[in-house]
Design a protein around this motif. Structure first.
Motif, PDB file in Angstrom:
ATOM      1  N   ALA A 190       0.827  -1.213   0.000  1.00  0.00           N
ATOM      2  CA  ALA A 190       0.000   0.000   0.000  1.00  0.00           C
ATOM      3  C   ALA A 190       0.862   1.264   0.000  1.00  0.00           C
ATOM      4  N   GLY A 191       2.188   1.090  -0.156  1.00  0.00           N
ATOM      5  CA  GLY A 191       3.080   2.242  -0.191  1.00  0.00           C
ATOM      6  C   GLY A 191       3.412   2.805   1.166  1.00  0.00           C
ATOM      7  N   MET A 192       3.423   1.953   2.199  1.00  0.00           N
ATOM      8  CA  MET A 192       3.610   2.422   3.566  1.00  0.00           C
ATOM      9  C   MET A 192       4.571   1.495   4.306  1.00  0.00           C
ATOM     10  N   GLU A 193       5.386   2.063   5.166  1.00  0.00           N
ATOM     11  CA  GLU A 193       6.193   1.273   6.104  1.00  0.00           C
ATOM     12  C   GLU A 193       5.614   1.448   7.501  1.00  0.00           C
ATOM     13  N   LEU A 194       5.739   0.422   8.328  1.00  0.00           N
ATOM     14  CA  LEU A 194       5.196   0.468   9.687  1.00  0.00           C
ATOM     15  C   LEU A 194       6.320   0.594  10.709  1.00  0.00           C
ATOM     16  N   TYR A 195       5.982   1.212  11.853  1.00  0.00           N
ATOM     17  CA  TYR A 195       6.865   1.229  13.017  1.00  0.00           C
ATOM     18  C   TYR A 195       6.131   0.433  14.094  1.00  0.00           C
ATOM     19  N   LEU A 196       6.606  -0.792  14.352  1.00  0.00           N
ATOM     20  CA  LEU A 196       5.889  -1.725  15.231  1.00  0.00           C
ATOM     21  C   LEU A 196       6.484  -1.738  16.632  1.00  0.00           C
ATOM     22  N   CYS A 197       5.611  -1.593  17.613  1.00  0.00           N
ATOM     23  CA  CYS A 197       6.008  -1.646  19.026  1.00  0.00           C
ATOM     24  C   CYS A 197       5.167  -2.701  19.744  1.00  0.00           C
ATOM     25  N   HIS A 198       5.676  -3.145  20.880  1.00  0.00           N
ATOM     26  CA  HIS A 198       4.833  -3.937  21.779  1.00  0.00           C
ATOM     27  C   HIS A 198       5.086  -3.492  23.207  1.00  0.00           C
ATOM     28  N   MET A 199       4.144  -3.798  24.080  1.00  0.00           N
ATOM     29  CA  MET A 199       4.287  -3.474  25.493  1.00  0.00           C
ATOM     30  C   MET A 199       5.199  -4.491  26.164  1.00  0.00           C
ATOM     31  N   GLY A 200       6.016  -4.018  27.118  1.00  0.00           N
ATOM     32  CA  GLY A 200       6.895  -4.902  27.874  1.00  0.00           C
ATOM     33  C   GLY A 200       6.391  -5.077  29.296  1.00  0.00           C
ATOM     34  N   GLY A 206      10.792 -14.012  29.112  1.00  0.00           N
ATOM     35  CA  GLY A 206      11.184 -14.010  27.714  1.00  0.00           C
ATOM     36  C   GLY A 206      10.647 -12.841  26.915  1.00  0.00           C
ATOM     37  N   TRP A 207      10.188 -11.772  27.591  1.00  0.00           N
ATOM     38  CA  TRP A 207       9.683 -10.619  26.832  1.00  0.00           C
ATOM     39  C   TRP A 207      10.749 -10.089  25.875  1.00  0.00           C
ATOM     40  N   ASP A 208      12.011 -10.202  26.309  1.00  0.00           N
ATOM     41  CA  ASP A 208      13.091  -9.654  25.494  1.00  0.00           C
ATOM     42  C   ASP A 208      13.375 -10.494  24.251  1.00  0.00           C
ATOM     43  N   GLN A 209      12.807 -11.703  24.192  1.00  0.00           N
ATOM     44  CA  GLN A 209      12.950 -12.512  22.987  1.00  0.00           C
ATOM     45  C   GLN A 209      11.934 -12.114  21.916  1.00  0.00           C
ATOM     46  N   LEU A 210      10.972 -11.276  22.307  1.00  0.00           N
ATOM     47  CA  LEU A 210       9.933 -10.862  21.363  1.00  0.00           C
ATOM     48  C   LEU A 210      10.373  -9.701  20.470  1.00  0.00           C
ATOM     49  N   VAL A 211      11.512  -9.117  20.784  1.00  0.00           N
ATOM     50  CA  VAL A 211      11.868  -7.872  20.103  1.00  0.00           C
ATOM     51  C   VAL A 211      12.208  -8.077  18.630  1.00  0.00           C
ATOM     52  N   ASP A 212      12.550  -9.310  18.234  1.00  0.00           N
ATOM     53  CA  ASP A 212      12.840  -9.561  16.819  1.00  0.00           C
ATOM     54  C   ASP A 212      11.618  -9.212  15.975  1.00  0.00           C
ATOM     55  N   GLY A 213      11.833  -8.363  15.001  1.00  0.00           N
ATOM     56  CA  GLY A 213      10.730  -7.971  14.125  1.00  0.00           C
ATOM     57  C   GLY A 213      10.036  -6.697  14.551  1.00  0.00           C
ATOM     58  N   PHE A 214      10.221  -6.303  15.811  1.00  0.00           N
ATOM     59  CA  PHE A 214       9.647  -5.049  16.301  1.00  0.00           C
ATOM     60  C   PHE A 214      10.689  -3.940  16.221  1.00  0.00           C
ATOM     61  N   ASP A 215      10.209  -2.724  16.155  1.00  0.00           N
ATOM     62  CA  ASP A 215      11.111  -1.576  16.127  1.00  0.00           C
ATOM     63  C   ASP A 215      11.463  -1.089  17.527  1.00  0.00           C
ATOM     64  N   ALA A 216      10.547  -1.276  18.483  1.00  0.00           N
ATOM     65  CA  ALA A 216      10.798  -0.797  19.844  1.00  0.00           C
ATOM     66  C   ALA A 216       9.841  -1.476  20.816  1.00  0.00           C
ATOM     67  N   VAL A 217      10.213  -1.396  22.092  1.00  0.00           N
ATOM     68  CA  VAL A 217       9.385  -1.886  23.196  1.00  0.00           C
ATOM     69  C   VAL A 217       8.921  -0.681  24.010  1.00  0.00           C
TER      70      VAL A 217
END
Length: 370
Positions: A190-200, A206-217
């Motif tokens: 769609a011509g857009m890039e995403l900035y993906l975050c998740h809550m920590g 193992g929350w720190d193993q989730l960071v792969d693929g995300f831009d920030a926590v």
């Protein structure tokens, strides 16, 4: 020094809708729980009752505009709205839908997918499920197709022109990496890039193993990742209630049970001994709570009570976060405040009858004229 942008997490629950009518009774809103809260021990601050904005209905433009004007006045850059999606079924969407149609509501915003089950216990668990999350490839595709037009809104908060989308608990998705891949590919088409975050959350191993693929926590206070789990601290402080005839006599005489019977932690403890930003191997946006106490939802079994929160302690904690936080770029500069209006969790920047605008004044003092 780079400018910091405070984002207040926003609960769009304050209006009747059919599911709440069915589950809790006609006309139920979060205010129903808020007003029935009772103190559980001496000096326990309950109920939390609104001041300036009153018991509003977020279907009304006037109520939403009043929130935005207040946020702007005190230095809040934008709202992060909880977004409730259950395989295409949405809940609590009226305020956001009406904002999207109204250009006068110009406060910047982003969405956080609250991807837990909807339960009778208000905890997202597998007990007494009212509406269940069911994940699938098809749902990933449908969901991002729904979100992309919203993220194209000029008011939507972006980093380097990438709209931010937050996933509340990615650990409960069966294959979070496939979801991320699907969303990024659909956005790119769609011509857009995403900035993906998740809550920590500190209580999730193992929350720190989730960071792969995300831009920030996003550090999700009061259950954040920068200290010992607050729930463990509450458990360590808790005393089992005494039993027997003496305890029964005290109860009959009206003597209040002490705070140590409940899951209480001093608010001041929350701002102490935080792990510095530089010690994390991923990008982390800090957060803070003005308070926390879900007695109004859970009665005599609150998940957590942060006792003796005050604007003074809030300012001390927020000042420490501000000193520690070094934005990762000119636009990766967010501090999250949980929350703008979680009244049933005793967790709100909106003015109440005890402190008025004092918490907002702290935010204004630290951030409005950087």
């Amino acid at each position: 020094m780079k400018k910091i942008r405070p984002i207040a997490i926003h609960l769009p629950q304050y209006h009747p809708f059919p599911e709440n009518d069915e589950w809790w009774g006609k006309g139920f809103t979060e205010w129903t729980n808020v007003t029935k809260a009772k103190p559980l021990f001496e000096d326990h601050y309950q109920p939390h009752l609104p001041a300036d904005l009153g018991f509003y209905d977020l279907r009304l433009e006037e109520a939403r505009m009043a929130q935005e004007l207040l946020a702007k006045e005190y230095g809040i850059y934008g709202f992060c709205y909880y977004h409730y999606w259950f395989n295409g079924k949405r809940l609590m969407h009226e305020p956001i839908d009406r904002k999207l149609k109204n250009p006068k509501e110009d406060l910047p915003f982003m969405l956080c997918w609250a991807n837990e089950n909807w339960t009778r216990r208000w905890d997202g668990s597998d007990h007494e499920i009212l509406l269940e999350q069911r994940y699938s490839v098809k749902d990933d595709e449908d969901h991002i197709d729904f979100l992309l037009p919203i993220m194209s809104d000029p008011r939507y908060i972006k980093i380097n022109n990438k709209p931010i989308i937050v996933i509340y608990k990615p650990n409960i998705l069966p294959n979070i990496q496939e979801t991320i891949k699907c969303w990024r590919e659909k956005a790119k088409a769609a011509g857009m890039e995403l900035y993906l975050c998740h809550m920590g959350f500190s209580y999730l191993e193992g929350w720190d193993q989730l960071v792969d693929g995300f831009d920030a926590v996003i550090d999700f206070e009061p259950f954040g990742i920068r200290r010992k789990s607050v729930l463990k601290e509450a458990h360590d402080r808790k005393r089992k209630p005494k039993k027997g005839i003496i305890h029964k006599i005290k109860r009959r005489l009206g003597k209040k049970i002490t705070e140590n019977t409940y899951n209480c932690v001093p608010y001041q403890w929350m701002g102490e001994n935080l792990t510095p930003q530089k010690d994390f191997h991923c990008k982390i946006f800090p957060s803070i709570v003005p308070g926390w106490d879900n007695t109004s939802r859970r009665g005599k079994n609150p998940t957590l009570i942060l006792k003796d929160s005050s604007p003074e302690y809030f300012e001390k904690w927020l000042s420490n976060i501000k000193l520690d936080f070094k934005p990762y770029s000119d636009e990766e500069n967010f501090i999250f405040i949980n929350a703008w209006n979680e009244w049933a969790e005793g967790n709100h920047l909106e003015p109440d009858q005890k402190f008025g605008r004092q918490y907002l004044e702290v935010v204004k003092k630290l951030f409005l004229n950087q």
